[in-house]
Enzyme design. Structure first.
Site, PDB file in Angstrom:
ATOM      1  N   TYR A   1      -6.173   6.315   4.352  1.00 26.90           N
ATOM      2  CA  TYR A   1      -6.410   5.539   3.400  1.00 26.90           C
ATOM      3  C   TYR A   1      -5.766   4.282   3.717  1.00 26.90           C
ATOM      4  O   TYR A   1      -6.293   3.052   3.587  1.00 26.90           O
ATOM      5  CB  TYR A   1      -6.074   5.897   2.119  1.00 26.90           C
ATOM      6  CG  TYR A   1      -5.768   5.028   0.933  1.00 26.90           C
ATOM      7  CD1 TYR A   1      -6.945   4.215   0.208  1.00 26.90           C
ATOM      8  CD2 TYR A   1      -4.461   4.621   0.655  1.00 26.90           C
ATOM      9  CE1 TYR A   1      -6.733   3.349  -0.718  1.00 26.90           C
ATOM     10  CE2 TYR A   1      -4.271   3.319  -0.190  1.00 26.90           C
ATOM     11  CZ  TYR A   1      -5.178   3.070  -0.883  1.00 26.90           C
ATOM     12  OH  TYR A   1      -5.036   1.936  -1.810  1.00 26.90           O
TER      13      TYR A   1
ATOM     14  N   GLU B   1       0.721  -1.145   0.153  1.00 29.90           N
ATOM     15  CA  GLU B   1      -0.028  -0.139   0.073  1.00 29.90           C
ATOM     16  C   GLU B   1       0.984   1.229  -0.167  1.00 29.90           C
ATOM     17  O   GLU B   1       0.474   2.221  -0.771  1.00 29.90           O
ATOM     18  CB  GLU B   1      -0.840  -0.005   1.237  1.00 29.90           C
ATOM     19  CG  GLU B   1      -2.015  -0.983   1.433  1.00 29.90           C
ATOM     20  CD  GLU B   1      -3.080  -0.789  -0.093  1.00 29.90           C
ATOM     21  OE1 GLU B   1      -3.017   0.228  -0.533  1.00 29.90           O
ATOM     22  OE2 GLU B   1      -3.851  -1.675  -0.383  1.00 29.90           O
TER      23      GLU B   1
ATOM     24  N   ASP C   1      -9.211   6.523  -1.928  1.00 31.80           N
ATOM     25  CA  ASP C   1      -8.016   6.835  -2.571  1.00 31.80           C
ATOM     26  C   ASP C   1      -8.483   7.604  -4.035  1.00 31.80           C
ATOM     27  O   ASP C   1      -9.824   7.840  -4.203  1.00 31.80           O
ATOM     28  CB  ASP C   1      -7.067   5.748  -2.858  1.00 31.80           C
ATOM     29  CG  ASP C   1      -7.583   5.037  -3.838  1.00 31.80           C
ATOM     30  OD1 ASP C   1      -8.848   4.752  -4.175  1.00 31.80           O
ATOM     31  OD2 ASP C   1      -6.596   4.110  -4.532  1.00 31.80           O
TER      32      ASP C   1
END
Length: 345
Positions: A117, A34, A135
């Site tokens: 996020y 991520e 996002d």
């Protein structure tokens, strides 16, 4: 909005890409992926991810590595503050949390380098917590599907999307739902030329029905760009590298001797107080960062032997002719320049 979660999950189950971090959805692998994906497209970062995980297979490995090792393995991905934050947080979890990462959204947000996020993505994928990860891809999908014309650059709009996303999210399978929304935005609901005919929720999409696909999402925030002019040097047929320690781009990475100016130069007569007897321009390039445009010139210069000793004292040196490999991390423009001159020798 009814059954959108089931429609998206069925679609995702049928088309999801076989990505390496989906094979073992533990905290460490999802976290690394991520962070890498924040500023890098999936197909570009897979190789970097595999290399990073090979060299740092566990959180302990990452925590015990030096910052130079981490930056070197991040080389090419850019936005190096992400790597420094990863390293810091790995050390914090290993030293202060006995190697056990937080397992919920609120506590994950407290870790350095992990925002809302990323915390939501990790919490949902690894710990099945039903919290939406919003996002750019998700902004685009939801704004078009729901017909939201609010400016997504505004904090209140982000809060609205977060609230709506949490109404839509699958409570049984939140991790796959978040990944499905991201996948939908990345592969179908594209910024330009979206593939609406392949979208699993096209029949109830507000933007498609009202011919507003190209107008959404709305984003009015302008990024202020700074223009800089950087001159790098090959001195007396030698490559000299020193570490950037100032609070600036590429912090703690290594670079060639630098002379920053207010405009592009046509000739070099001195560098940082040292007289230059000969100079020739080897290469020019433009390198764009989020808030900066860099106009970079690479020069070959000649100085006296005495001045060269002072310029290179205590620094890493390599002859241009040598087939060298550096163990330290270099900014992308310098990597590209070195690759070019190696092929031309």
């Amino acid at each position: 909005m009814k059954n959108i979660d089931k429609q998206i999950l069925r679609w995702f189950d049928a088309v999801k890409r076989p990505l390496p971090w989906r094979e073992n959805q533990d905290f460490y692998s999802v976290w690394i992926s991520e962070i890498m994906l924040q500023q890098t497209r999936v197909n570009q970062m897979i190789g970097y991810y595999n290399r990073f995980m090979t060299n740092f297979p566990t959180l302990k490995n990452l925590a015990q590595a030096s910052e130079e090792e981490v930056l070197k393995n991040w080389e090419g991905l850019g936005y190096y503050s992400r790597a420094r934050n990863l390293h810091f947080t790995a050390q914090y979890i290993y030293d202060e949390c006995k190697g056990v990462a937080p397992s919920n959204f609120q506590d994950l947000k407290k870790l350095k380098g992990i925002g809302e996020y990323t915390a939501a993505a990790i919490a949902s994928i690894c710990y099945n917590e039903p919290v939406v990860a919003v996002d750019g891809n998700v902004f685009r999908v939801l704004s078009r599907y729901l017909g939201i014309e609010d400016d997504i650059a505004q904090p209140k709009t982000r809060s609205l999307f977060f609230a709506l996303g949490n109404e839509l999210i699958s409570k049984e399978n939140p991790g796959d739902f978040n990944q499905a929304l991201m996948e939908l935005g990345a592969t179908v609901c594209l910024p330009k030329n979206p593939k609406c005919e392949e979208c699993p929720i096209a029949e109830s999409c507000f933007a498609l029905e009202n011919q507003m696909v190209a107008k959404l999402p709305v984003k009015n925030k302008k990024i202020n760009q700074t223009t800089r002019f950087l001159n790098y040097f090959v001195i007396n047929d030698s490559l000299v590298f020193s570490q950037r320690i100032q609070n600036d781009i590429w912090k703690n990475m290594y670079e060639l001797p630098l002379y920053e100016t207010t405009h592009n130069l046509e000739i070099i007569e001195e560098i940082n107080g040292f007289a230059v007897s000969q100079s020739s321009l080897l290469q020019t390039m433009q390198h764009k960062l989020t808030h900066q445009t860099l106009h970079i010139q690479f020069w070959k210069i000649t100085v006296s032997d005495e001045d060269f000793e002072q310029l290179s004292s205590g620094k890493i040196q390599h002859a241009v002719e040598s087939n060298f490999e550096l163990e330290v991390a270099l900014p992308r423009p310098i990597v590209l320049f070195l690759d070019k001159i190696k092929t031309e020798l």
